[in-house]
Scaffold this motif. Structure first.
Motif: not given
Length: 159
Positions: A69-70, A73-74, A76-78, A152
Motif C-alpha cells: 500500500e505504501l 501510494k508513492a 500513484g497506483t492501487t 515503503f
C-alpha cells in the motif's frame, strides 16, 4: 560462476568502483548478509511487484518487506501485488531466479528504493547468481539506476 556480464559491462563503462565478493550459496537476502558479515540494512533485496501487466522493481534492505500500500501510494497506483517468480523469470535473462541485481534500467523496469536503504553510504546486492555479491557506494548506484526513493519498506518482526 561470474558476475552477470551486462552488469559488469555497465559498471565498467560508467567507471564505477565496485567489488565482487564470492560466498557459499545463499538464497535469501538475510542469508547473504549473514555469510558476508554485513548489516542487513546494507544488503539490498529486490522484490518484484505487479500492477496489472506492469512490473515494478522494489528494493528494500534485507530485513524489510515491501509495504504494498505504501509503495502503491508513492507510485500513484492501487492494486499492487507481489509478482511470482514464474511471472517475472523471463524478464531477467542470465540471472538465476531470485538473484537479479537492482538495476531495473538494464531491463526497462522502473526501480523504487526504500528510503532506509538510501541512507547508507554503501550497498550490496546479488550479482545475478546466489554465490556472488556486488558492493558499491549507494551514490553510484543511485546515479546509474536512477531509482525513485520513497518510504515503503516495513521492518519484519523477528520470528
Amino acid at each position: 560462476m561470474s558476475i552477470l556480464k551486462e552488469l559488469k559491462e555497465f559498471l565498467d563503462t560508467n567507471r564505477v568502483p565496485y567489488e565482487v565478493r564470492s560466498h557459499r550459496p545463499a538464497f535469501t537476502a538475510q542469508e547473504v548478509a549473514a555469510v558476508e558479515h554485513l548489516p542487513g540494512r546494507e544488503m539490498a533485496k529486490v522484490v518484484m511487484v505487479r500492477d496489472g501487466a506492469r512490473y515494478l522493481m522494489a528494493v528494500v534492505p534485507a530485513p524489510y518487506q515491501v509495504g504494498l500500500e505504501l509503495l502503491g501510494k508513492a507510485a500513484g497506483t492501487t492494486g499492487l501485488r507481489l509478482a511470482t517468480e514464474a511471472e517475472f523469470a523471463g524478464l531477467f535473462p542470465g540471472c538465476e531466479p531470485g538473484a537479479m541485481p537492482p538495476f531495473g534500467n538494464l531491463y526497462a523496469l522502473p526501480v523504487w528504493v526504500d528510503a532506509t536503504l538510501a541512507q547508507d553510504d554503501d550497498i550490496a546486492f546479488n550479482a545475478g547468481n546466489h554465490q556472488q555479491t556486488v558492493h558499491m557506494h549507494y551514490a553510484d548506484f543511485a546515479r546509474l539506476a536512477a531509482p525513485r526513493v520513497a518510504a515503503f519498506g516495513v521492518r519484519r518482526e523477528a520470528t
